[in-house]
Design a protein around this motif. Sequence first.
Motif, PDB file in Angstrom:
ATOM      1  N   ASP A 189       0.822  -1.212   0.000  1.00 26.15           N
ATOM      2  CA  ASP A 189       0.000   0.000   0.000  1.00 26.15           C
ATOM      3  C   ASP A 189       0.855   1.262   0.000  1.00 26.15           C
ATOM      4  O   ASP A 189       0.454   2.285  -0.547  1.00 26.15           O
ATOM      5  CB  ASP A 189      -0.935   0.016   1.219  1.00 26.15           C
ATOM      6  N   ALA A 190       2.044   1.166   0.608  1.00 23.47           N
ATOM      7  CA  ALA A 190       2.956   2.312   0.660  1.00 23.47           C
ATOM      8  C   ALA A 190       3.869   2.367  -0.567  1.00 23.47           C
ATOM      9  O   ALA A 190       4.803   3.166  -0.619  1.00 23.47           O
ATOM     10  CB  ALA A 190       3.796   2.240   1.933  1.00 23.47           C
ATOM     11  N   LYS A 191       3.600   1.507  -1.555  1.00 19.27           N
ATOM     12  CA  LYS A 191       4.363   1.469  -2.810  1.00 19.27           C
ATOM     13  C   LYS A 191       5.816   1.044  -2.624  1.00 19.27           C
ATOM     14  O   LYS A 191       6.701   1.416  -3.404  1.00 19.27           O
ATOM     15  CB  LYS A 191       4.317   2.814  -3.552  1.00 19.27           C
ATOM     16  N   ALA A 192       6.086   0.249  -1.597  1.00 15.75           N
ATOM     17  CA  ALA A 192       7.427  -0.294  -1.393  1.00 15.75           C
ATOM     18  C   ALA A 192       7.649  -1.447  -2.367  1.00 15.75           C
ATOM     19  O   ALA A 192       6.700  -2.140  -2.756  1.00 15.75           O
ATOM     20  CB  ALA A 192       7.596  -0.784   0.042  1.00 15.75           C
ATOM     21  N   VAL A 224      12.616 -16.554   8.624  1.00 13.96           N
ATOM     22  CA  VAL A 224      12.451 -15.975   7.294  1.00 13.96           C
ATOM     23  C   VAL A 224      12.337 -14.463   7.457  1.00 13.96           C
ATOM     24  O   VAL A 224      11.516 -13.973   8.232  1.00 13.96           O
ATOM     25  CB  VAL A 224      11.202 -16.526   6.582  1.00 13.96           C
ATOM     26  N   THR A 225      13.181 -13.754   6.728  1.00 15.56           N
ATOM     27  CA  THR A 225      13.154 -12.296   6.748  1.00 15.56           C
ATOM     28  C   THR A 225      12.849 -11.804   5.340  1.00 15.56           C
ATOM     29  O   THR A 225      13.525 -12.184   4.378  1.00 15.56           O
ATOM     30  CB  THR A 225      14.489 -11.714   7.232  1.00 15.56           C
ATOM     31  N   TYR A 226      11.806 -10.988   5.226  1.00 14.59           N
ATOM     32  CA  TYR A 226      11.368 -10.405   3.967  1.00 14.59           C
ATOM     33  C   TYR A 226      11.865  -8.960   3.926  1.00 14.59           C
ATOM     34  O   TYR A 226      11.684  -8.222   4.902  1.00 14.59           O
ATOM     35  CB  TYR A 226       9.836 -10.414   3.877  1.00 14.59           C
ATOM     36  N   TYR A 227      12.469  -8.545   2.804  1.00 10.45           N
ATOM     37  CA  TYR A 227      13.046  -7.217   2.686  1.00 10.45           C
ATOM     38  C   TYR A 227      12.296  -6.366   1.656  1.00 10.45           C
ATOM     39  O   TYR A 227      11.945  -6.850   0.569  1.00 10.45           O
ATOM     40  CB  TYR A 227      14.521  -7.306   2.271  1.00 10.45           C
ATOM     41  N   PHE A 228      12.101  -5.111   2.008  1.00 10.39           N
ATOM     42  CA  PHE A 228      11.375  -4.157   1.171  1.00 10.39           C
ATOM     43  C   PHE A 228      12.195  -2.871   1.075  1.00 10.39           C
ATOM     44  O   PHE A 228      12.972  -2.551   1.966  1.00 10.39           O
ATOM     45  CB  PHE A 228      10.001  -3.849   1.779  1.00 10.39           C
ATOM     46  N   ASN A 229      11.967  -2.127  -0.033  1.00  7.54           N
ATOM     47  CA  ASN A 229      12.686  -0.887  -0.273  1.00  7.54           C
ATOM     48  C   ASN A 229      11.711   0.163  -0.773  1.00  7.54           C
ATOM     49  O   ASN A 229      10.811  -0.140  -1.550  1.00  7.54           O
ATOM     50  CB  ASN A 229      13.779  -1.135  -1.320  1.00  7.54           C
ATOM     51  N   TYR A 230      11.924   1.373  -0.290  1.00  2.61           N
ATOM     52  CA  TYR A 230      11.144   2.509  -0.766  1.00  2.61           C
ATOM     53  C   TYR A 230      12.007   3.304  -1.725  1.00  2.61           C
ATOM     54  O   TYR A 230      13.193   3.465  -1.518  1.00  2.61           O
ATOM     55  CB  TYR A 230      10.720   3.415   0.397  1.00  2.61           C
ATOM     56  N   SER A 231      11.409   3.828  -2.764  1.00  3.76           N
ATOM     57  CA  SER A 231      12.145   4.610  -3.742  1.00  3.76           C
ATOM     58  C   SER A 231      11.809   6.084  -3.553  1.00  3.76           C
ATOM     59  O   SER A 231      10.672   6.413  -3.262  1.00  3.76           O
ATOM     60  CB  SER A 231      11.728   4.177  -5.147  1.00  3.76           C
ATOM     61  N   PRO A 232      12.737   6.999  -3.730  1.00  5.17           N
ATOM     62  CA  PRO A 232      14.140   6.750  -4.051  1.00  5.17           C
ATOM     63  C   PRO A 232      14.929   6.432  -2.781  1.00  5.17           C
ATOM     64  O   PRO A 232      14.476   6.708  -1.687  1.00  5.17           O
ATOM     65  CB  PRO A 232      14.580   8.079  -4.650  1.00  5.17           C
ATOM     66  N   GLY A 233      16.092   5.885  -2.967  1.00  5.78           N
ATOM     67  CA  GLY A 233      16.967   5.644  -1.832  1.00  5.78           C
ATOM     68  C   GLY A 233      17.313   4.185  -1.640  1.00  5.78           C
ATOM     69  O   GLY A 233      16.811   3.314  -2.329  1.00  5.78           O
TER      70      GLY A 233
END
Length: 125
Positions: free
Chosen positions: A22-25, A41-50
């Motif tokens: 929902d946060a567009k990650a 189990v570790t799930y990884y997410f990234n926000y753009s930009p950065g």
Amino acid sequence: MIENIKEIGKDDLLKEVQKFADAKARFVTAVCSDLGDNLEVTYYFNYSPGMDMAGLRIVVGKDEEVPSITGIYLTAVLIENEMSELFGLKVKGMAIDFGGHMLLGKDSPVLPMLKDRAAGGKGGK
């Protein structure tokens, strides 16, 4: 080291993953580790930009099922199949299930990433 990893229960996984969507990650990857009696189990997410990453971590017994996140992030299909094949993680509801043969051939070791245990562990062949 990623400092912003949130420990959650497997029952909260889909709700928490949906918050990232929902946060567009972007979903980046997931990592599975053998802790002996449990899998982490570790799930990884990234926000753009950065480059800032955030993560969700669950710890489950080796016989427990975890829900697939492929209904939210289809790109997770590859890593979920990989964790299933290499660690025996039981992922319920994968959008595409390769049935244990995405990476491993019919003569490959069974669950090759599990630690061998003296009392008849599942790792190796």
